[in-house]
Structure formats: structure tokens, C-alpha cells
Design a protein around this motif. Sequence first.
Motif, mmCIF file in Angstrom:
data_model
loop_
_atom_site.group_PDB
_atom_site.id
_atom_site.type_symbol
_atom_site.label_atom_id
_atom_site.label_comp_id
_atom_site.label_asym_id
_atom_site.label_seq_id
_atom_site.Cartn_x
_atom_site.Cartn_y
_atom_site.Cartn_z
ATOM 1 N N THR A 1 12.289 22.775 47.814
ATOM 2 C CA THR A 1 11.943 24.023 47.343
ATOM 3 C C THR A 1 12.273 25.304 48.329
ATOM 4 N N SER A 2 13.591 25.220 49.372
ATOM 5 C CA SER A 2 13.914 25.353 49.442
ATOM 6 C C SER A 2 15.635 24.767 49.913
ATOM 7 N N GLN A 3 16.233 26.039 50.600
ATOM 8 C CA GLN A 3 17.701 25.296 50.466
ATOM 9 C C GLN A 3 18.076 23.713 51.569
ATOM 10 N N ARG A 4 16.989 24.155 52.168
ATOM 11 C CA ARG A 4 17.011 22.847 53.303
ATOM 12 C C ARG A 4 16.562 21.586 52.364
ATOM 13 N N THR A 5 16.619 20.421 52.685
ATOM 14 C CA THR A 5 15.871 19.285 52.179
ATOM 15 C C THR A 5 14.804 19.038 53.227
ATOM 16 N N ASP B 1 4.360 19.008 37.964
ATOM 17 C CA ASP B 1 3.944 19.310 37.629
ATOM 18 C C ASP B 1 3.500 20.451 39.055
ATOM 19 N N ALA B 2 3.633 19.406 39.794
ATOM 20 C CA ALA B 2 3.224 19.706 41.685
ATOM 21 C C ALA B 2 4.399 20.847 41.683
ATOM 22 N N LEU B 3 5.912 19.723 41.929
ATOM 23 C CA LEU B 3 6.726 20.479 41.761
ATOM 24 C C LEU B 3 6.400 22.522 41.019
ATOM 25 N N TRP B 4 5.588 22.320 40.150
ATOM 26 C CA TRP B 4 5.802 23.643 39.003
ATOM 27 C C TRP B 4 4.870 24.521 39.686
ATOM 28 N N GLN B 5 3.947 24.243 40.446
ATOM 29 C CA GLN B 5 2.752 24.290 41.310
ATOM 30 C C GLN B 5 3.067 25.192 42.429
ATOM 31 N N ALA B 6 4.334 24.658 42.738
ATOM 32 C CA ALA B 6 4.577 25.165 44.706
ATOM 33 C C ALA B 6 5.540 26.094 44.278
ATOM 34 N N SER B 7 6.764 26.272 43.124
ATOM 35 C CA SER B 7 7.863 27.204 43.198
ATOM 36 C C SER B 7 7.305 28.827 42.927
ATOM 37 N N GLY B 8 8.210 29.621 43.116
ATOM 38 C CA GLY B 8 8.833 30.599 42.319
ATOM 39 C C GLY B 8 8.258 30.908 40.967
ATOM 40 N N LYS B 9 7.112 31.764 39.995
ATOM 41 C CA LYS B 9 7.701 31.566 38.829
ATOM 42 C C LYS B 9 7.958 32.691 38.329
ATOM 43 N N ASP B 10 8.342 33.628 37.164
ATOM 44 C CA ASP B 10 8.511 34.791 36.435
ATOM 45 C C ASP B 10 7.358 35.041 35.799
ATOM 46 N N SER B 11 7.391 36.582 35.120
ATOM 47 C CA SER B 11 5.522 36.893 35.282
ATOM 48 C C SER B 11 5.224 35.772 33.554
ATOM 49 N N ALA B 12 6.020 34.896 33.066
ATOM 50 C CA ALA B 12 5.453 33.992 31.914
ATOM 51 C C ALA B 12 4.896 32.582 32.366
ATOM 52 N N GLY B 13 4.955 32.748 33.940
ATOM 53 C CA GLY B 13 4.615 31.530 34.440
ATOM 54 C C GLY B 13 5.962 30.033 34.479
ATOM 55 N N ASN B 14 7.504 30.654 34.423
ATOM 56 C CA ASN B 14 8.050 29.675 34.630
ATOM 57 C C ASN B 14 8.982 29.890 35.745
ATOM 58 N N ALA B 15 9.403 28.139 35.878
ATOM 59 C CA ALA B 15 10.343 28.171 37.394
ATOM 60 C C ALA B 15 11.315 27.702 36.386
ATOM 61 N N GLY C 1 -7.896 24.639 55.402
ATOM 62 C CA GLY C 1 -7.685 25.931 54.328
ATOM 63 C C GLY C 1 -5.995 25.775 54.124
ATOM 64 N N LEU C 2 -5.131 25.379 54.542
ATOM 65 C CA LEU C 2 -3.967 25.282 54.292
ATOM 66 C C LEU C 2 -3.137 25.307 52.868
ATOM 67 N N CYS C 3 -2.368 25.876 52.701
ATOM 68 C CA CYS C 3 -1.586 26.249 51.234
ATOM 69 C C CYS C 3 -0.393 24.624 51.281
ATOM 70 N N TRP C 4 -1.312 23.603 50.413
ATOM 71 C CA TRP C 4 -0.108 22.805 51.100
ATOM 72 C C TRP C 4 -0.393 21.427 49.524
ATOM 73 N N SER C 5 0.946 21.150 49.582
ATOM 74 C CA SER C 5 1.008 20.263 48.406
ATOM 75 C C SER C 5 1.871 18.762 48.686
ATOM 76 N N ASP C 6 1.752 18.019 48.114
ATOM 77 C CA ASP C 6 2.361 16.631 48.253
ATOM 78 C C ASP C 6 4.283 16.799 48.240
ATOM 79 N N VAL C 7 4.689 17.685 46.973
ATOM 80 C CA VAL C 7 5.899 17.635 45.918
ATOM 81 C C VAL C 7 6.063 16.869 45.353
ATOM 82 N N GLY C 8 4.978 16.018 45.242
ATOM 83 C CA GLY C 8 4.610 14.061 44.135
ATOM 84 C C GLY C 8 5.235 14.301 43.335
ATOM 85 N N SER C 9 5.193 15.417 41.935
ATOM 86 C CA SER C 9 5.068 15.100 40.586
ATOM 87 C C SER C 9 6.311 16.502 39.783
#
Length: 511
Positions: free
Chosen positions: A66-70, A316-330, A306-314
Motif C-alpha cells: 500500500t506504500s513504498q515501505r513494507t 479484494d481488501a487490497l482493492w478497497q484500500a488502494s487508490g483508484k481511477d475514475s472507473a474504479g480501477n486500481a 471510528g478508524l478507517c482500517w483494513s487488514d489487507v488480508g485479500s
Amino acid sequence: MDLNLLHTSLSQDDTSASPDEADGPPPVARPAPLVRIIPVILSGGSGSRLWPISRESLPKQFLGLTSQRTMLQETALRARGCGTDGLDFAPPIIVCNQEHRFLAAAQLSDIGLADRRILLEPVGRNSAPAICAAAMLVAEDEPDALIWVMAVDMQFEDTQELHRLLLPAAEAARDGRIVTIGIHPTSAGTGYGRIEVGPPLEGVAGVHAITRFEEKPEPKVAAHALDSDLHLWNSGMFLFTAQSLLHELELHAPELLAHVAEAMRLRRQDPDFIRLDTASFAACPSLSLDHAVAERTQLGAVVPAGLCWSDVGSWDALWQASGKDSAGNAASGEALLLDSSNCLVRSEDGVLTAVVGLEDVVVVATGDAVLAMHRNQAHDVPRVVESLKTMGMKQAAQHSRCHRPWGFYETLRLEGRFQVKRIVVDPGQKLSLQKHFHRAEHWVVVQGTALVTRDSGEFLLTEGEAVHLPLGCLHRLSNPGRVPLAIIEVQLGSYLGEDDIVRIEDVFGRC
């Protein structure tokens, strides 16, 4: 008591002070003492739900998803510093698989975290034994110390808010509670523990008792949680004192506690790692902390968040946590998407991946494997891994690039009686002094300078120069320069496996 409040001297409230005293300088407010917390970061697991990027040889916690760091680096930086938000973070304890010890140490050093303890699991036994071992390590010197347990695969957008939540959680933990951070559900997910929120704790604002804790609820129960503020997801973060946790394990998982105690008693320590005894730790029952303690304890407490939280466990979860373009693609890497929407496309190792006219799909391409699936099938990826293992496919667990404490190597070609590898040695590093019984090797330097040991001789090679190492030859490769050394290695022989290495001398203690 609110730990953010400033303490003042008793004379401020003393109404019996004399007129002369009243006219004196006002008392100086003193800040509340910082809350000292020892972070424990769980960095085990293979991350099979994110195959083919994550594999046993290089699982997701050592990748930049999700970033340049591990993910390990992001988690460690989340619990660093003194004075930030009223917290004083002690050097962390990292619990990881012994096969990943050099990788963990290198990544922590890369972010300037040299002061840490790395506790090595000889085998995976889920989270409860790992946390128990860390708590025992802390209890040897500070039985009342506060421990903050974090899984390495969490993502938060607001670290400052997370720190704010730790203050009331720490206050409840000091009173002997086993405290978790609860997340308000956003879907009917069954992959997270479900918490039924009870009454607020007396004298600790923002903390509630837990009426019921259920590790993985049934789908109907999970769906019901969306309709009530009294149901939360378990974030996987816990706060407690070392003594409190060990007491609860003694009550609810005494067998586990006994085996971990023996593994700690027989542990070995070197300058970089704490090595748990293999036989004792392997005898532990495989239990999560949820099952061993959270579901059974009468001391459970929760801080709703009320944190914006994800366990990045799948995926689909990574798609939800990623930045997307106007069509919803990551998309990442060399990826081309046409007439597609809500897709996750990840392209690695220089592979070009094109996706045309698709919706809600995941496409992941690496140098040796490709995964394509609908996003709602993300939970089935471990089945792929198990099938590959049954078929004996190395892609199930091994990457084409294998990291070593001196650098890495990657297989370029393997066929019959020959194998071609690219080997990269970091500046100042060297491989073990070794020999092979079943293969000869030929090295060509393509970058940097190589210091080569061959039997009793030692010599330098520069770019374009080569050396042949016959079968049974004693040899070593070193990088004396300031830039990475890269060579192409051609192996020739009847057996080309990595276990055909006899180490005579090794600076990393692998002989």
C-alpha cells in the motif's frame, strides 16, 4: 482518570493558604507522565490469500503493498517515538518465522530501527503462543509493563487518532483488563472477530466491557452486526500488562503456557535474535489469542473506534484500500486497462498485463505465475495454493527471487542439467565459504567488482571477466566495493538443488 489532563500542585486547591502565600507566584502546572508502551509486532504467516505476490519465501509483511515501505516497516513506524500524543513507545519486540529473520532485521535497519528485539518462532503455532512468548520476555524485567499487540498486516489512515485511542485503553489495561480496539463494521464480513459491546467501564471514559467475543461468526450473525452499534469487529490489536495476560493464559490455556515457558527457558540468544527452543514450541497447541483468551476471559474490554482500517488480508481488501481511477480501477506496474471497471491489476517483474472489457476482476501477473479471478472469489486463493502444493509446483511457496542476508538471487532458466541464476551481493557482504558435490559453476561479472576465493587462491574480477569453479571446489563470492555486485551464474551437474551446499564458514551463522 484522563491521562491527557495536566496535574497541578496540591497548593492550587488549598483554600487555607495565607494572604502572603496567595500573592506569591502561581504554581507551575506539570504535564502528566507519558504512558510507556512496549509494542509487540506479529510478523508471522505466509499471506497465502495474496498469492502469487505473497508466498512462504517472501510473505506479504515484507512487501510494499500500500506504500513504498513494507507492511512491517509501516507497522513499526506506527509505534515509534517519545512524547507523541502522550505516549512513550519502548523499542519493539518483533515475532517472526526464523526463516525470515535476516529479512526482518534488514527492513527494520532500513528505517533506522536498530534498537529492537527479534523473537524467532521455529514453527508456526498461531498468535497465542507467539504473544505468550513476547509477554514472558517482557515479564522477566517488567511484569506490569503495558504491551500493545499489533498484527503486521493492518492499514490505518490516521495514526494520531489511533494513538489517542491507546490512552483510555492503556488506563483500562493497567487495571488488569484485556483490551482490544473495536472497529465499526462496514460489511457482513465473517473474517473478523465479533465483539458485543457491554456497559461502559466505571471511571475509564471511552472503554466498555465486552459481553461476548466470537472469533469468526456465522454469516447471519455477521450481517446482523451491521444493524447495531453494539457490535464491533475485532481489529486484532490488544493492550494488557504482561502479568495480566500470563494470568489469563494460566486460567484458560495452561498447556500452552507450560510449553511456551519451556521454550523460553531453553531459548538461545545471539547478538541479533532470540531463538525459541524448537521441540518445546512445536509441542504448543495452535491457538489464536482470540480462542485462547478473548473468547473466555471475564476481563475483556473494548475501545470503540471510528478508524478507517483494513487488514489487507485479500485481493479484494487490497482493492478497497488502494487508490483508484475514475472507473474504479486500481493498477500498478506495467498494466493497461481498456473499457474495464472496478478491477485490481498488478503487474510485476516487468510483465506487461492488458485487461479489456472486464468488471470486478483481479489480475495479478508475476514472472512465473498469473492469477485471474472475480473479486468476490478472493477468499478462494488459498485453495489455489493448496492445489499447487499437491501438484508439487514450486510456485506455491517459492518466488523466482530468493532473498538472502547478503543480497538475493533469482532463477533465470532451469532445464535438465543446467540452471542460470542472477546473483546480487550487497556492498561489503559475502556468501559462505562452500562447496558442492553434484555441480560445477561458472561466474560472469556483469556489474561491480567480485572478490573470488577458489580453493587456496583469492583474486578480483571486474565487469566482463569470468571464473570457472569445478565440481568439489572450495569457493566464496564477496563484494568489496561500494555498489551492488551482480553476476550471472551457470550451474552444470546432475543435481541443482539448493541443499547441495556444504558450508565451511559463514558470517551469518548458517554452518
